[in-house]
Write a protein that holds these residues in place. Structure first.
Motif, PDB file in Angstrom:
ATOM      1  N   PRO A 288     110.140 179.924  68.880  1.00 44.71           N
ATOM      2  CA  PRO A 288     111.355 179.276  69.396  1.00 44.71           C
ATOM      3  C   PRO A 288     111.037 178.046  70.237  1.00 44.71           C
ATOM      4  O   PRO A 288     110.079 178.021  71.011  1.00 44.71           O
ATOM      5  N   SER A 289     111.857 177.017  70.087  1.00 42.43           N
ATOM      6  CA  SER A 289     111.677 175.762  70.802  1.00 42.43           C
ATOM      7  C   SER A 289     113.038 175.105  70.975  1.00 42.43           C
ATOM      8  O   SER A 289     114.057 175.595  70.466  1.00 42.43           O
ATOM      9  N   SER A 290     113.062 173.981  71.675  1.00 49.02           N
ATOM     10  CA  SER A 290     114.317 173.230  71.817  1.00 49.02           C
ATOM     11  C   SER A 290     114.808 172.749  70.456  1.00 49.02           C
ATOM     12  O   SER A 290     116.004 172.615  70.221  1.00 49.02           O
ATOM     13  N   MET A 291     113.860 172.492  69.536  1.00 46.79           N
ATOM     14  CA  MET A 291     114.238 172.077  68.184  1.00 46.79           C
ATOM     15  C   MET A 291     114.987 173.207  67.482  1.00 46.79           C
ATOM     16  O   MET A 291     116.000 172.964  66.814  1.00 46.79           O
ATOM     17  N   PHE A 335     115.737 176.400  76.373  1.00 46.97           N
ATOM     18  CA  PHE A 335     117.147 176.167  76.649  1.00 46.97           C
ATOM     19  C   PHE A 335     117.368 175.331  77.911  1.00 46.97           C
ATOM     20  O   PHE A 335     118.500 175.020  78.254  1.00 46.97           O
ATOM     21  N   ARG A 336     116.293 174.997  78.612  1.00 45.75           N
ATOM     22  CA  ARG A 336     116.436 174.265  79.871  1.00 45.75           C
ATOM     23  C   ARG A 336     115.896 172.841  79.789  1.00 45.75           C
ATOM     24  O   ARG A 336     115.720 172.195  80.809  1.00 45.75           O
ATOM     25  N   GLY A 337     115.660 172.348  78.575  1.00 43.76           N
ATOM     26  CA  GLY A 337     115.080 171.029  78.413  1.00 43.76           C
ATOM     27  C   GLY A 337     116.103 169.906  78.493  1.00 43.76           C
ATOM     28  O   GLY A 337     117.319 170.120  78.453  1.00 43.76           O
ATOM     29  N   ASP A 338     115.582 168.678  78.590  1.00 44.89           N
ATOM     30  CA  ASP A 338     116.446 167.500  78.720  1.00 44.89           C
ATOM     31  C   ASP A 338     117.259 167.232  77.461  1.00 44.89           C
ATOM     32  O   ASP A 338     118.373 166.726  77.532  1.00 44.89           O
ATOM     33  N   LYS A 341     120.451 169.370  77.398  1.00 45.04           N
ATOM     34  CA  LYS A 341     121.346 168.915  78.457  1.00 45.04           C
ATOM     35  C   LYS A 341     122.006 167.598  78.066  1.00 45.04           C
ATOM     36  O   LYS A 341     123.212 167.413  78.242  1.00 45.04           O
ATOM     37  N   SER A 342     121.217 166.678  77.544  1.00 48.26           N
ATOM     38  CA  SER A 342     121.732 165.361  77.165  1.00 48.26           C
ATOM     39  C   SER A 342     122.732 165.472  76.020  1.00 48.26           C
ATOM     40  O   SER A 342     123.826 164.896  76.073  1.00 48.26           O
ATOM     41  N   TYR A 347     128.621 165.701  73.961  1.00 46.99           N
ATOM     42  CA  TYR A 347     129.676 166.352  73.177  1.00 46.99           C
ATOM     43  C   TYR A 347     130.561 167.259  74.029  1.00 46.99           C
ATOM     44  O   TYR A 347     131.303 168.082  73.486  1.00 46.99           O
ATOM     45  N   ASP A 348     130.454 167.130  75.348  1.00 49.52           N
ATOM     46  CA  ASP A 348     131.320 167.847  76.282  1.00 49.52           C
ATOM     47  C   ASP A 348     131.194 169.361  76.107  1.00 49.52           C
ATOM     48  O   ASP A 348     132.187 170.084  76.094  1.00 49.52           O
ATOM     49  N   ILE A 349     129.959 169.823  75.951  1.00 48.02           N
ATOM     50  CA  ILE A 349     129.675 171.254  75.870  1.00 48.02           C
ATOM     51  C   ILE A 349     129.096 171.693  77.210  1.00 48.02           C
ATOM     52  O   ILE A 349     128.112 171.137  77.677  1.00 48.02           O
TER      53      ILE A 349
END
Length: 637
Positions: A288-291, A335-338, A341-342, A347-349
């Motif tokens: 698992p990764s941010s990707m 789940f805590r990466g930039d 968040k960006s 997309y207002d999530i």
């Protein structure tokens, strides 16, 4: 081409004009969550259209292809984003279809927000056109271009640092003391002193559970900001809350070529809390990764009809899609990466990280993953959960399904899951989803979510990014050089706020294939691909590159030596290909490359605008400090 904004989202509602196969249709009614009854504008014939096959109306005077336009967000400060969020909260009643949008409501909101009614109209139009929070940033104007930030970034940095290290501590420093400290540091740095109200505004806009936790402890923070008593609130509509998580599938898979066991695969799933529907998934051989998270989220947001057709699955409808309101995730690093968040901010999530060691906050996604796990245990090659279940079963010897076959099995599994009664809601997830969107006789539905037209841009936004300056040789990332002639316009460009420093640019990159970067060119107003500077180098994953760089150093080579590193990669691939029929490790590496090749092939079909190289554009001298005399010719390396 006319100078106008192309909408990046549109609504499929009764009376709307849409396109399908190059023809225009007017929607007569919604037949189901995935079907519309429409009339052909030219012939008058009535037809049923699948939701995933329809597109936005053609705009007269515009090219039919939708441009992937993104505003430049690098200069937006945290305070700018907080203002955008406040504006989003002001116009909330005007965006929901179940609210009557009367002139009186516009006047009331304008009075409370202390702006003109016309300004509120502009906010609503901007947000409904794009569906992105960035459209409400104060740094953008409909006329006159981009405005200057309220204060210089250096002062913003001092304010942020002071809040973190001076104000947000258990010493309970007062607001007055914090303001005094900010102005003292700015004075020492010979920077303009921010107004008292400016610092107060930052404190008010950023006040939340994190600050309360740091100043007063967990008990006070929980009591003040988290009145949750064992359940998740506000899941009153589809897409209001979505949970996402990963799990390792309990079944061994085989490679495509030898059909021998290689490994277990990871899956990332997204579930809609209201309906318990599976919104999206992503299957991978990598951890698992941010990707992984980004791929699953983009899959959840977009319709899946074309995605299913590319996999040869034509008998299944996967009707769930749309931008979610809240995204619940655990506290894992990915789940805590930039990047997340960006992208979620654009997309207002709203991201909600689940509390550590409190599984009840993620019960819905945990139950879905458990259901999938139990279903997979019926397959050959299942690994089970321990020796009591396994006995003498040979999981590797019985493995028989490839990645593609497991993916198809999962799609069919979810199709059945959506049609079966769910104990938590007392009906099938598909029926609950349908009721939430279309309504019942007792409760109105929320309506169909807006369709995104910027699919390529959305996928790029949910891809990890790296910030770099642009040099005469192009861009250097992980000791690999990249270049495209479109970068020439930005070589040596200085930061407009820090004239002594070169400007940083954002480059998105898919870790599974680092042979190209995605760069937003402000001159052509589109994303372009930036390939290797040395076109003879083969496509590789970031994991394969790092492994080869480590081996190169052991052999006495510098990892900056591209030729040596990629020679090692080619050498390793040849050895693995030879050993693939004999060892599981070699087969696993070979299958990883196969999956990466499939990814590249699919991107050419699903991201055609980005895949097409852009022509270079020579900017005028006034563009962001650009000076033609500063651009140096490339070395003939």
């Amino acid at each position: 081409m006319t100078d106008r904004t192309i909408p990046t989202q549109y609504w499929v509602t009764k009376g709307a004009t849409v396109t399908n196969g190059g023809r225009e249709y007017v929607i007569l009614n919604l037949a189901d969550v995935n079907l519309v009854l429409a009339r052909d504008v030219e012939t008058g014939n009535q037809v049923l259209l699948k939701m995933g096959d329809i597109g936005p109306p053609t705009i007269v005077g515009e090219k039919t292809a939708v441009k992937t336009v993104e505003p430049e967000l690098l200069n937006a400060t945290e305070f700018d984003w907080s203002i955008a969020q406040s504006r989003r909260q002001w116009i909330e009643p005007l965006l929901l279809s179940r609210y009557q949008r009367s002139n009186a409501i516009y006047k009331e909101i304008a009075a409370e927000a202390k702006v003109s009614k016309a300004t509120v109209y502009r906010w609503v139009t901007a947000y409904r056109t794009t569906g992105t929070l960035s459209s409400l940033l104060p740094m953008y104007r409909n006329r006159g271009g981009k405005a200057k930030s309220r204060i210089v970034p250096a002062v913003e940095a001092i304010i942020a640092k002071t809040l973190e290290e001076f104000h947000d501590t258990d010493q309970h420093k007062s607001i007055a003391a914090t303001i005094k400290e900010v102005r003292r540091l700015c004075s020492n740095a010979e920077l303009p002193l921010p107004a008292v109200n400016t610092v107060r505004a930052r404190l008010e806009q950023t006040n939340g559970p994190e600050r309360t936790l740091l100043r007063y402890g967990a008990a006070v923070a929980h009591a003040k900001h988290q009145p949750i008593k064992g359940v998740i609130p506000d899941a009153d509509w589809p897409l209001s809350i979505v949970q996402i998580d990963h799990t390792l599938l309990p079944v061994m898979i085989v490679d495509d070529k030898h059909r021998k066991s290689i490994n277990r695969a990871w899956i990332t799933l997204a579930i809609d809390v209201f309906s318990r529907s599976c919104l999206g998934m992503y299957l991978s051989l990598e951890a698992p990764s941010s990707m992984s998270a980004g791929m699953c989220i983009s899959h959840a947001i977009l319709p899946k009809d074309e995605w299913l057709r590319r996999r040869g699955i034509v008998s299944v409808d996967w009707s769930m899609w749309g931008v979610m309101g809240i995204l619940h995730m655990d506290n894992a690093r990915e789940f805590r990466g930039d990047m997340l968040k960006s992208a979620c901010r654009v997309y207002d999530i709203d991201i909600h990280l689940r509390p550590v060691k409190k599984p009840r906050y993620g019960a819905h996604i945990e139950r879905l993953m458990g259901t999938v796990t139990e279903g997979l245990k019926t397959l050959k090659g299942a690994t089970f959960s321990g020796p009591d279940e396994l006995y003498e079963y040979d999981a590797e010897g019985n493995a028989c399904m490839t990645m593609e076959e497991i993916e198809k099995w999962l799609v069919l599994f979810f199709a059945r899951y959506h049609l079966e009664d769910h104990g938590g809601i007392g009906m099938p997830p598909l029926e609950k989803w349908r009721q939430g969107l279309l309504g019942t006789k007792d409760k109105p539905g929320r309506g169909l979510p807006a369709r995104r037209t910027d699919e390529e841009l959305l996928k790029i936004n949910f891809t990890p990014f790296i910030e770099r300056t642009i040099q005469a040789y192009g861009v250097l990332i992980d000791h690999v050089h990249y270049y495209h002639d479109v970068l020439r316009a930005w070589m040596g460009v200085m930061d407009p706020e820090f004239p002594k420093h070169k400007r940083m640019f954002k480059f998105h990159r898919d870790p599974r294939d680092i042979s190209q970067l995605y760069f937003y060119d402000e001159l052509s107003k589109r994303y372009v691909t930036i390939p290797y500077r040395d076109s003879s180098l083969p496509p590789v994953s970031i994991w394969e590159l790092l492994k080869a760089q480590g081996l190169a150093e052991k052999r006495g080579h510098s990892k900056e030596n591209e030729k040596a590193v990629f020679a090692i990669i080619n050498e390793q691939r040849a050895l693995e290909e030879e050993a693939a029929g004999k060892t599981k490790v070699a087969r696993r590496e070979a299958q990883r490359r196969t999956e990466q090749e499939k990814t590249r092939a699919e991107k050419k079909k699903t991201m055609p605008n980005v895949s097409t190289p852009a022509k270079s554009v020579t900017p005028p001298p006034a563009v962001r400090g650009y000076n033609p005399d500063d651009v140096q010719a490339l070395d003939d390396e």
